[in-house]
Each structure stands twice: as structure tokens, then as C-alpha cells.
Design a protein around this motif. Structure first.
Motif, mmCIF file in Angstrom:
data_model
loop_
_atom_site.group_PDB
_atom_site.id
_atom_site.type_symbol
_atom_site.label_atom_id
_atom_site.label_comp_id
_atom_site.label_asym_id
_atom_site.label_seq_id
_atom_site.Cartn_x
_atom_site.Cartn_y
_atom_site.Cartn_z
ATOM 1 N N GLY A 98 0.962 -1.343 0.004
ATOM 2 C CA GLY A 98 0.105 -0.048 0.047
ATOM 3 C C GLY A 98 0.721 1.165 0.085
ATOM 4 N N ARG A 99 1.574 1.640 -1.045
ATOM 5 C CA ARG A 99 2.625 2.622 -1.043
ATOM 6 C C ARG A 99 1.787 3.773 -1.368
ATOM 7 N N ASP A 100 0.406 3.996 -1.488
ATOM 8 C CA ASP A 100 -0.266 5.138 -1.429
ATOM 9 C C ASP A 100 -0.599 5.884 -0.177
ATOM 10 N N TRP A 101 -0.784 5.184 0.774
ATOM 11 C CA TRP A 101 -0.575 5.702 2.134
ATOM 12 C C TRP A 101 0.672 6.345 2.654
ATOM 13 N N GLN A 102 2.098 5.695 2.011
ATOM 14 C CA GLN A 102 2.960 6.459 2.540
ATOM 15 C C GLN A 102 3.318 7.638 1.507
ATOM 16 N N GLN A 103 2.706 7.643 0.335
ATOM 17 C CA GLN A 103 2.869 8.946 -0.264
ATOM 18 C C GLN A 103 1.952 10.000 0.363
ATOM 19 N N VAL A 104 0.702 9.735 0.614
ATOM 20 C CA VAL A 104 -0.143 10.463 1.100
ATOM 21 C C VAL A 104 0.551 11.148 2.443
ATOM 22 N N LEU A 105 1.030 10.466 3.301
ATOM 23 C CA LEU A 105 1.612 10.700 4.652
ATOM 24 C C LEU A 105 2.919 11.636 4.462
ATOM 25 N N CYS A 106 4.086 11.034 3.677
ATOM 26 C CA CYS A 106 5.087 11.826 3.613
ATOM 27 C C CYS A 106 4.701 13.072 2.809
ATOM 28 N N TYR A 107 4.267 13.155 1.559
ATOM 29 C CA TYR A 107 4.119 14.223 0.859
ATOM 30 C C TYR A 107 2.933 15.199 1.402
ATOM 31 N N GLY A 108 1.912 14.541 1.818
ATOM 32 C CA GLY A 108 1.000 15.314 2.819
ATOM 33 C C GLY A 108 1.545 16.267 3.621
ATOM 34 N N PHE A 109 2.470 15.544 4.507
ATOM 35 C CA PHE A 109 3.090 16.244 5.405
ATOM 36 C C PHE A 109 4.016 17.539 5.067
ATOM 37 N N ALA A 110 4.585 17.246 4.141
ATOM 38 C CA ALA A 110 5.589 18.197 3.510
ATOM 39 C C ALA A 110 4.712 19.493 3.010
ATOM 40 N N PHE A 111 3.663 19.164 2.371
ATOM 41 C CA PHE A 111 2.731 20.194 1.736
ATOM 42 C C PHE A 111 2.108 20.867 2.977
ATOM 43 N N ALA A 112 1.622 20.106 3.824
ATOM 44 C CA ALA A 112 0.771 20.889 4.994
ATOM 45 C C ALA A 112 1.835 21.820 5.791
ATOM 46 N N VAL A 113 3.036 21.502 6.034
ATOM 47 C CA VAL A 113 3.915 22.487 6.835
ATOM 48 C C VAL A 113 4.172 23.408 5.914
ATOM 49 N N SER A 114 4.472 23.094 4.650
ATOM 50 C CA SER A 114 4.778 24.220 3.479
ATOM 51 C C SER A 114 3.793 25.333 3.520
ATOM 52 N N VAL A 115 2.507 24.962 3.401
ATOM 53 C CA VAL A 115 1.187 25.902 3.662
ATOM 54 C C VAL A 115 1.102 26.624 4.896
ATOM 55 N N PHE A 116 1.463 25.823 6.032
ATOM 56 C CA PHE A 116 1.384 26.529 7.226
ATOM 57 C C PHE A 116 2.520 27.693 7.339
ATOM 58 N N THR A 117 3.729 27.196 6.855
ATOM 59 C CA THR A 117 4.814 28.237 6.793
ATOM 60 C C THR A 117 4.451 29.562 6.030
ATOM 61 N N PHE A 118 3.744 29.308 4.998
ATOM 62 C CA PHE A 118 3.350 30.402 4.183
ATOM 63 C C PHE A 118 2.339 31.134 4.989
ATOM 64 N N THR A 119 1.338 30.557 5.613
ATOM 65 C CA THR A 119 0.232 31.162 6.096
ATOM 66 C C THR A 119 0.816 32.050 7.432
ATOM 67 N N ILE A 120 1.643 31.696 8.236
ATOM 68 C CA ILE A 120 2.327 32.204 9.232
ATOM 69 C C ILE A 120 3.162 33.541 8.527
ATOM 70 N N LEU A 121 4.065 33.175 7.675
ATOM 71 C CA LEU A 121 4.654 34.385 6.814
ATOM 72 C C LEU A 121 3.715 35.402 6.485
ATOM 73 N N LEU A 122 2.606 35.030 6.155
ATOM 74 C CA LEU A 122 1.529 35.962 5.438
ATOM 75 C C LEU A 122 0.935 36.936 6.548
ATOM 76 N N GLN A 123 0.857 36.235 7.783
ATOM 77 C CA GLN A 123 0.180 36.872 8.805
ATOM 78 C C GLN A 123 1.119 37.785 9.405
ATOM 79 N N MET A 124 2.372 37.834 9.208
ATOM 80 C CA MET A 124 3.538 38.671 9.530
ATOM 81 C C MET A 124 3.476 40.014 9.018
ATOM 82 N N PHE A 125 2.948 40.176 7.917
ATOM 83 C CA PHE A 125 2.591 41.430 7.078
ATOM 84 C C PHE A 125 1.897 42.292 7.660
#
Length: 125
Positions: A98-125
Motif C-alpha cells: 500500500g504505497r499510496d498511504w506512504q505517499q499521502v503521509l510523506c508528501y501530505g505532511f511536507a505540503f501541510a507544513v509548507s502551507v502552514f509556513t506560508f500562512t504564518i509568513l503572510l500573517q506577519m505582514f
């Protein structure tokens, strides 16, 4: 005449992740020794004034548009590199089911943290 079969090409999302992996690896390889040099040697020895690394200076840098873009790249790309490496390490260790859950977990976490970082940086303006 022989009949030529039409080749079917399967599109893959893998080149996108390999691109993020390569960019994150290159960034990490170039910046890690520099950060070790600055924070481990040059500041403690007094060659670089530690006043340049105080909260006000770093905050004013991170709240500028170019500083926010640099911070986003410095957080997101090494994270994508790390999680892509973890994903393929799981496969190398024999976790093939079931490599699909591994992809979702790994790439989903990277995407979520990237979006979180982007939103935090936007709030700083």
C-alpha cells in the motif's frame, strides 16, 4: 505491413517530487556548512557581531517580501527533500504494501507544513 501499436504513456507526478527533492538537497548541502560556520565558529569567536542576529533584525528581514520568500524556501525545500528520502527509504526497507498511504503521509505532511509556513509568513505582514 506490420501494424504498429500505439504506445500508451502513463503520466506520473514523480518528476515534481524529484525536482523538490533535488532542490532541497542542493539547498541543504550548500547552506548547512555555512550555518555551522556562522553559528558555531564565527559568532562565538567574535568575528561576526551577534547583534546582527537579534530578534528585531531577523523579524524585520522575515517581514519583508523577499525575506519571507527566502524563509519559505529555507523551510519548505529541505522538508520536501527529507520526506521524499523517507518515502523511498520505507520502500527500501521492505515496506511495500500500500504505497499510496506512504505517499499521502510523506508528501501530505511536507505540503501541510509548507502551507502552514506560508500562512504564518503572510500573517506577519
Amino acid at each position: 505491413m506490420t501494424e504498429q501499436k500505439e504506445k500508451k504513456y502513463i503520466r506520473s507526478h514523480e518528476p515534481i517530487f524529484w525536482g523538490l527533492f533535488g532542490a532541497g538537497g542542493m539547498l541543504t548541502a550548500f547552506l548547512t556548512p555555512v550555518m555551522i560556520l556562522i553559528t558555531g565558529l564565527l559568532i562565538p569567536l567574535g568575528i561576526i557581531d551577534k547583534g546582527n542576529f537579534n530578534y528585531q533584525t531577523l523579524h524585520s528581514f522575515a517581514t519583508s517580501w523577499y525575506g519571507a520568500a527566502i524563509v519559505l524556501v529555507l523551510v519548505a525545500l529541505p522538508l520536501w527533500h527529507t520526506l521524499h528520502r523517507i518515502f523511498h527509504a520505507l520502500h527500501d526497507l521492505g515496506v511495500k504494501r500500500g504505497r499510496d498511504w506512504q505517499q499521502v503521509l510523506c508528501y501530505g505532511f511536507a505540503f501541510a507544513v509548507s502551507v502552514f509556513t506560508f500562512t504564518i509568513l503572510l500573517q506577519m505582514f
